[in-house]
Enzyme design. Structure first.
Site: not given
Ligand code: DGL
Length: 286
Positions: A14, A46-47, A78-80, A201-203
């Site tokens: 992630d 990353y988003g 990580c979804n992104t 988003c996994t966060h």
């Molecule tokens: N945890 C990530 C997700 O699921 C990325 C969040 C990020 O880095 O912006 O999208």
């Protein structure tokens, strides 16, 4: 590439600590497996960084996990990164089984009684073609209200570094959650209200108590960790790559790696993981 071994670890990555929510579900589903988790903490979040950057990072991380840890399965937690790079990863690493994470719109459409679902995700995920397709595939009977949450993953990342309960970043996380939930509109079980919230988003899984307070007790909150873990099991089973439990009677070991100083990852692991970690260290990637 040498044949994959069932004793090899599962690689998970992630942008930062968010994927620990997926690792937690994976470890619950597959307690005998070994895991290597990589947080790209030097480049989180990353988003808001754009596809080209996320693709480049994802490929570098995946190659590292294959070459240094000989992983048998890659979980993009990580979804992104899934939205931006899963096709690229599949074509560059054709021998590795791969599981990505995407917002659970289909289960949400299935559950919602008001046919109105709220979705929180990063700007990158929402802007992706993959998300656009997912949305149109599931919108026939359900209306999705979608909100990009700039800054939220970062605030969650920061809040793990500070002692509870008075953490300034926790207050920031709370304020951002309130802002974005407010922007989505009213939650509730009456006609027109959103009765289901998707954590895209996994966060955001680590902000669930705050989101629950804002949404109310009757709202269903959906995240994808358990579904991803079941898919990982299926893929390993299909390829005859499940670890023999007798070889890991006390559970497989879990190593955590980060591209920055290990403090944030270590603090997050202590707070949110319920199993022992064998190491937490910095790695340098190209
Ligand atoms: N945890 C990530 C997700 O699921 C990325 C969040 C990020 O880095 O912006 O999208």
């Amino acid at each position: 590439m040498p044949p994959l071994s069932s004793n090899a670890p599962i690689g998970v990555f992630d942008s930062g600590i968010g994927g620990l929510s997926v690792l937690r579900a994976l470890r619950e589903e597959l307690p005998h497996e070994r895991f290597v988790y990589l947080a790209d903490s030097a480049h989180t979040p990353y988003g808001e960084k754009g596809d080209a950057f996320v693709r480049e990072r994802s490929l570098a991380i995946a190659r590292h996990l294959v070459s240094e840890h000989a992983i048998k399965l890659l979980v993009v937690a990580c979804n992104t990164a899934t939205a931006a790079a899963v096709h690229l990863l599949r074509s560059n690493l054709p021998d590795i089984a791969l599981v990505g994470v995407e917002p659970a719109l289909k289960p949400a459409a299935h559950c919602s009684r008001t046919h109105h679902v709220g979705v929180l995700a990063t700007r990158g995920t929402i802007a992706s073609a993959r998300f656009g397709e997912l949305l149109s595939r599931n919108s026939e009977h359900t209306h999705f209200s979608v909100q990009a949450c700039d800054g939220l993953a970062h605030a969650i990342e920061q809040s793990t570094l500070e002692p509870l309960p008075a953490a300034a970043s926790l207050e920031k996380t709370r304020a951002l959650c309130a802002r974005y939930m407010g922007a989505l509109g009213p939650f509730g079980t009456r006609d027109g209200e959103m009765d289901t919230l998707v954590l895209g988003c996994t966060h955001y899984v680590f902000a669930e108590p705050l989101l629950r307070e804002l949404a109310g007790p009757d709202i269903r909150i959906i995240e994808t960790g358990a579904a991803v873990a079941r898919q990982a099991r299926r893929l390993l089973q299909e390829r005859a790559l499940l670890t023999d439990p007798a070889a890991q009677p006390h559970g497989g070991d879990v190593g955590l790696y980060t591209t920055a100083a290990p403090s944030a990852l270590q603090a997050a692991a202590q707070r949110w993981l319920y199993f022992p970690i064998s190491r937490c260290a910095t790695v340098s990637l190209p």
